[in-house]
Design an enzyme around this catalytic site. Structure first.
Site, short mmCIF file in Angstrom:
data_model
loop_
_atom_site.label_atom_id
_atom_site.label_comp_id
_atom_site.label_asym_id
_atom_site.label_seq_id
_atom_site.Cartn_x
_atom_site.Cartn_y
_atom_site.Cartn_z
N ARG A 1 -5.21 5.54 2.07
CA ARG A 1 -3.79 5.59 2.39
C ARG A 1 -3.32 7.05 2.44
O ARG A 1 -3.75 7.87 1.63
CB ARG A 1 -3.00 4.82 1.34
N ARG B 1 -4.59 3.04 -12.75
CA ARG B 1 -3.49 2.10 -12.46
C ARG B 1 -3.99 0.66 -12.56
O ARG B 1 -3.28 -0.22 -13.03
CB ARG B 1 -2.94 2.36 -11.05
N ARG C 1 6.86 -8.94 -15.30
CA ARG C 1 5.71 -8.07 -15.53
C ARG C 1 5.18 -8.23 -16.95
O ARG C 1 4.11 -7.71 -17.26
CB ARG C 1 6.12 -6.62 -15.33
N ARG D 1 -1.15 10.73 -1.78
CA ARG D 1 -0.40 10.70 -3.04
C ARG D 1 -1.36 10.94 -4.20
O ARG D 1 -2.47 10.40 -4.20
CB ARG D 1 0.21 9.30 -3.23
N LYS E 1 0.35 -7.48 -1.85
CA LYS E 1 1.33 -8.41 -2.42
C LYS E 1 2.70 -8.28 -1.75
O LYS E 1 3.30 -9.28 -1.35
CB LYS E 1 1.42 -8.10 -3.91
P1 AMP Z 1 6.88 -1.42 -8.13
O1 AMP Z 1 7.61 -1.02 -6.88
O2 AMP Z 1 6.88 -2.92 -8.35
O3 AMP Z 1 5.50 -0.82 -8.24
O4 AMP Z 1 7.72 -0.84 -9.36
C1 AMP Z 1 7.96 0.55 -9.51
C2 AMP Z 1 8.46 0.87 -10.92
O5 AMP Z 1 9.69 0.16 -11.17
C3 AMP Z 1 7.52 0.45 -12.05
O6 AMP Z 1 6.54 1.43 -12.29
C4 AMP Z 1 8.52 0.34 -13.20
O7 AMP Z 1 8.89 1.61 -13.68
C5 AMP Z 1 9.74 -0.26 -12.53
N1 AMP Z 1 9.69 -1.75 -12.55
C6 AMP Z 1 9.62 -2.58 -11.47
N2 AMP Z 1 9.63 -3.87 -11.86
C7 AMP Z 1 9.72 -3.87 -13.22
C8 AMP Z 1 9.75 -4.89 -14.21
N3 AMP Z 1 9.66 -6.20 -13.88
N4 AMP Z 1 9.85 -4.51 -15.51
C9 AMP Z 1 9.94 -3.21 -15.86
N5 AMP Z 1 9.88 -2.20 -14.98
C10 AMP Z 1 9.78 -2.51 -13.66
#
Ligand code: AMP
Length: 215
Positions: A126, A166, A87, A155, A13
């Site tokens: 990965r 996940r 989200r 990781r 994505k």
């Molecule tokens: P990502 O890089 O999109 O996987 O986001 C990493 C972390 O950032 C997530 O696990 C959340 O803790 C936080 N996060 C990112 N986007 C959101 C969102 N739209 N709402 C709430 N938490 C977010």
């Protein structure tokens, strides 16, 4: 162009959203990146968000909304591709209301579909460099021979069992969001299996079919 990009972890994505942004001059808005930058810069918002991010939980809406609103405002609520936001249905409703107020509603929500087995295969191959954080893939982008192999690690959350977990979390939280956008008539499924170029071509075809891309 006003787009939202959705898809499970490991679906490609982020890569596709970045490609789209580069090709059409859009702002790629990843709330995850914005939160990580705020934490890195030790802003008050970053300090509040840090414990949530570290626990793998969603950061409270008010914090994410502040970041999303500022990023959207920079390009006058147009020319954006959102990645990792919304989200939740509540976040989607907030976004709709914000864009309704400025008269620039969302045009398409792209929903990248990749079967779980393929995601597990991709993510479990990965590897990451312990010090530089550089990402590698054992098949498609292996670490160069001059890199000390003892510094190349997997990781913990990329192990198959953790990946399954996940994915379950993703399905549980995204199902209502998908239904929400499907009901709005905005959601379009895109097959995410294939090379990066193949998937990019499918996305372009969708945007043309939806009348978002005219070229
Ligand atoms: P990502 O890089 O999109 O996987 O986001 C990493 C972390 O950032 C997530 O696990 C959340 O803790 C936080 N996060 C990112 N986007 C959101 C969102 N739209 N709402 C709430 N938490 C977010």
């Amino acid at each position: 162009m006003r787009l939202v990009f959705m898809g499970p972890p490991g679906a490609g994505k982020g890569t596709q959203a970045k490609r789209l942004a580069a090709a059409y001059g859009l702002r790629h808005i990843s709330t995850g990146d914005l939160i990580r930058a705020a934490i890195q810069n030790e802003t008050p918002l970053g300090q509040k968000a840090k414990p949530y991010l570290e626990a793998g939980q969603l950061v409270p809406d008010e914090l994410v909304w502040e970041l999303a609103r500022a990023a959207l405002a920079e390009r006058h609520y147009d020319h954006f591709v959102l990645d990792g936001f919304p989200r939740t249905v509540q976040q989607a409703e907030w976004l709709d209301e914000l864009l309704r107020q400025v008269g620039r509603p969302l045009q398409v929500v792209l929903n990248l579909i990749v079967p779980d087995e393929l995601i597990i295969k991709r993510l479990s191959r990965r590897r990451v460099h312990k010090i530089t954080g550089e990402n590698y893939h054992l098949d498609f982008n292996p670490p160069p021979p001059d890199v000390d192999p003892s510094l190349i690690i997997q990781r913990p959350d990329d192990r198959p069992e953790a990946i399954r977990q996940r994915l379950e979390v993703y399905r549980a939280t995204h199902e209502p969001l998908e239904q929400y956008y499907r009901a709005c008539g905005l959601l379009v499924d895109v097959d995410g299996v294939g090379s990066m170029d193949e998937v990019s071509a499918r996305i372009q075809a969708v945007l043309k079919a939806q009348g978002v891309l005219t070229a």
